[in-house]
Design a protein around this motif. Structure first.
Motif, PDB file in Angstrom:
ATOM      1  N   PRO A 426      36.731  60.351 -59.120  1.00 48.18           N
ATOM      2  CA  PRO A 426      37.277  60.991 -57.918  1.00 48.18           C
ATOM      3  C   PRO A 426      36.212  61.674 -57.055  1.00 48.18           C
ATOM      4  CG  PRO A 426      38.715  61.408 -59.780  1.00 48.18           C
ATOM      5  CD  PRO A 426      37.469  60.780 -60.337  1.00 48.18           C
ATOM      6  N   LYS A 427      35.238  62.311 -57.682  1.00 47.03           N
ATOM      7  CA  LYS A 427      34.159  62.945 -56.914  1.00 47.03           C
ATOM      8  C   LYS A 427      33.340  61.905 -56.167  1.00 47.03           C
ATOM      9  CE  LYS A 427      33.792  67.517 -57.256  1.00 47.03           C
ATOM     10  NZ  LYS A 427      33.569  68.426 -56.100  1.00 47.03           N
ATOM     11  N   SER A 428      32.978  60.821 -56.857  1.00 49.01           N
ATOM     12  CA  SER A 428      32.160  59.782 -56.223  1.00 49.01           C
ATOM     13  C   SER A 428      32.913  59.088 -55.107  1.00 49.01           C
ATOM     14  CB  SER A 428      31.702  58.757 -57.269  1.00 49.01           C
ATOM     15  OG  SER A 428      32.809  58.032 -57.789  1.00 49.01           O
ATOM     16  N   ALA A 429      34.259  59.031 -55.208  1.00 48.69           N
ATOM     17  CA  ALA A 429      35.069  58.391 -54.180  1.00 48.69           C
ATOM     18  C   ALA A 429      35.445  59.345 -53.052  1.00 48.69           C
ATOM     19  CB  ALA A 429      36.341  57.818 -54.809  1.00 48.69           C
ATOM     20  N   GLY A 430      35.026  60.606 -53.157  1.00 48.37           N
ATOM     21  CA  GLY A 430      35.304  61.575 -52.099  1.00 48.37           C
ATOM     22  C   GLY A 430      36.781  61.902 -51.949  1.00 48.37           C
ATOM     23  N   CYS A 431      37.493  62.026 -53.061  1.00 53.83           N
ATOM     24  CA  CYS A 431      38.932  62.287 -52.993  1.00 53.83           C
ATOM     25  C   CYS A 431      39.215  63.673 -52.409  1.00 53.83           C
ATOM     26  CB  CYS A 431      39.555  62.168 -54.383  1.00 53.83           C
ATOM     27  SG  CYS A 431      39.458  60.501 -55.085  1.00 53.83           S
ATOM     28  N   ARG A 432      40.250  63.747 -51.580  1.00 53.38           N
ATOM     29  CA  ARG A 432      40.639  65.021 -50.947  1.00 53.38           C
ATOM     30  C   ARG A 432      42.153  65.031 -50.728  1.00 53.38           C
ATOM     31  NH1 ARG A 432      41.640  63.683 -45.670  1.00 53.38           N
ATOM     32  NH2 ARG A 432      40.645  61.755 -44.901  1.00 53.38           N
ATOM     33  N   ASP A 433      42.642  66.184 -50.297  1.00 48.49           N
ATOM     34  CA  ASP A 433      44.065  66.344 -49.959  1.00 48.49           C
ATOM     35  C   ASP A 433      44.974  65.887 -51.099  1.00 48.49           C
ATOM     36  OD1 ASP A 433      43.152  67.176 -47.480  1.00 48.49           O
ATOM     37  OD2 ASP A 433      43.395  65.202 -46.565  1.00 48.49           O
ATOM     38  N   THR A 434      44.698  66.377 -52.292  1.00 48.44           N
ATOM     39  CA  THR A 434      45.486  65.960 -53.458  1.00 48.44           C
ATOM     40  C   THR A 434      46.826  66.690 -53.506  1.00 48.44           C
ATOM     41  OG1 THR A 434      43.501  65.472 -54.748  1.00 48.44           O
ATOM     42  CG2 THR A 434      45.528  65.858 -55.971  1.00 48.44           C
TER      43      THR A 434
END
Length: 444
Positions: A426-434
């Motif tokens: 998730p960090k490497s994929a730039g996940c946000r607004d969970t």
């Protein structure tokens, strides 16, 4: 008379020389065409077949000389005035088990492949002979290789607009006999690996040819250079008898007793998918009962000894969610949202805050779902915790309110750690607004 015989002899000699020269030319020509007569024509056919989308350099080794190649093809790329479910369906064969088959379609529904966590980890119902190509999103099994490409400009050829292209390719490199010994099995494994790589490269080449022809505006997929087995196999030595691919990957290192609350203390082993993809990911952790540090330790009932985490972006997320939904394993199915208790069809409450779990339930887990935006795509996350519980056949186990609440806290701990781990997907994929979507009791 002597002069007449001399002239006849000279003419006869010249004729013999001419015939020998023609024979030599014929032999050389046939030697250059592999002692057949169809090689040149079959290779020319390979270049043009399937609307010219096939990777000639990868497939020319399959072309036989003994008979003319047989080609069957259709699809909207070949017949643009006709509606069809597929953009391209094409099969080219040369006999004796040598052939290539490709299928390409613009996806307006789910990906026609299994997408649950166990499938990403290569632990599905039919994993033997499954391979992945690191850096390529897709898999290879006995049916062939498949990949998914994005067409940001939209794919033509379907009534409904779509941006997702699915391509499968099956490459057969000769008829195979049953292996009678270890050497033959190893040779077959090498042949299977070569077929997997060629299948992946063919699917990628076809996908890139289609997205270029349709002016998708998307970056081409990179052609893979290697493939990896996803299933356990014999390592061939006394020191390492069983090889389990994906074990101990850095991206799954966050699964340990130090960083997760409510799980069994001690040593854990981890397993991750090998696709190295920007759109799918899976990790699994299991408390290692055979580890030296865990010697003599035994988990108590309902203590967490197994953990899973997976993510699916874009059409992969929709496919995975729909798959779990068909099993009733998404938030809201059979569960009261205000109490978190079954509303029917599963176990029965044995008392206030209690739940009964049957021995016939395979691997009871508590799952927690969330949704984020990762790499600009809507992404689903699913984490789960698996408690240690021994239920005799035909019996049931009672899960009390206190243990149920502990499982819930452990699941939330897994989700939070998964999303925040520096080396995690998730960090490497730039996940946000969970957004957390809810829990699922996978024992009903």
């Amino acid at each position: 008379m002597r002069r007449l015989w001399a002239r006849v002899w000279l003419r006869y000699t010249a004729l013999v020389v001419l015939v020998m020269a023609l024979v030599a030319v014929f032999v050389i020509a046939n030697r250059d065409s592999d002692d057949g007569g169809h090689l040149a024509a079959n290779r020319a056919q390979l270049r043009k077949a399937c609307d010219g989308t096939l990777p000639y350099a990868d497939l020319k080794r399959l072309v036989r000389d003994g008979r003319a190649g047989e080609l069957s093809q259709h699809g909207t790329m070949l017949e643009p005035d006709q509606e069809s479910r597929s953009l391209l369906d094409c099969e080219l064969s040369w006999g004796d088990g040598y052939s290539v088959t490709v299928h390409a379609e613009a996806l307006v529904s789910d990906i026609p492949e299994d997408m649950e966590t166990k499938d990403l980890l290569g632990k599905g119902s039919d994993v033997e002979g499954t391979h992945v190509a690191p850096g390529t999103t897709g898999q290879y099994d006995r049916r062939g290789a498949w990949v998914v490409a994005e067409c940001v400009g939209g794919l033509r050829g379907r009534v409904r607009p779509t941006t997702d292209l699915y391509v499968s390719a099956r490459v057969s490199d000769g008829e195979r006999k049953a292996a009678d010994n270890r050497a033959e099995r190893e040779e077959q494994a090498r042949a299977e690996k070569a077929a997997a790589l060629t299948g992946f490269r063919t699917a990628v080449h076809v996908a890139n040819a289609i997205t270029e022809a349709q002016d998708c505006g998307s970056d081409p997929l990179k052609a893979p250079t290697r493939v990896l087995d996803t299933h356990e196999h014999d390592g061939g030595s006394q020191a390492e008898r069983i090889v389990e691919p994906g074990r101990g990957l850095r991206k799954c290192g966050w699964i340990n007793a130090r960083s997760l609350s409510g799980v069994m203390p001690g040593t854990w082993t981890t397993l991750g998918d090998l696709q190295e993809s920007g759109v799918v990911n899976a990790c699994q952790g299991i408390w290692d009962s055979e580890a030296e540090q865990n010697d003599g330790e035994q988990p108590e009932d309902w203590q967490v000894t197994g953990v899973e985490a997976a993510s699916w972006a874009g059409i992969f997320g929709r496919t995975a969610y729909n798959s779990y939904e068909r099993e009733g394993h998404v938030p809201g199915w059979g569960v009261s949202q205000d109490r978190g208790k079954p509303t029917g069809g599963g176990g029965t409450a044995g008392g206030k805050g209690e739940d009964r779990i049957s021995s016939y339930v395979d691997d009871p887990q508590l799952a927690l779902w969330a949704r984020s935006v990762c790499g600009g795509r809507e992404t689903y996350h699913r984490v789960s915790v698996e408690p240690s519980i021994l239920i005799e056949d035909g019996d049931t186990a009672t899960l009390g309110a206190k243990d149920r609440a502990a499982l819930s806290r452990a699941a939330r701990s897994v989700l939070d750690r998964y999303l925040s781990a520096e080396d995690g997907w998730p960090k490497s994929a730039g996940c946000r607004d969970t957004k957390v979507l809810g829990e699922v009791e996978e024992w009903h």
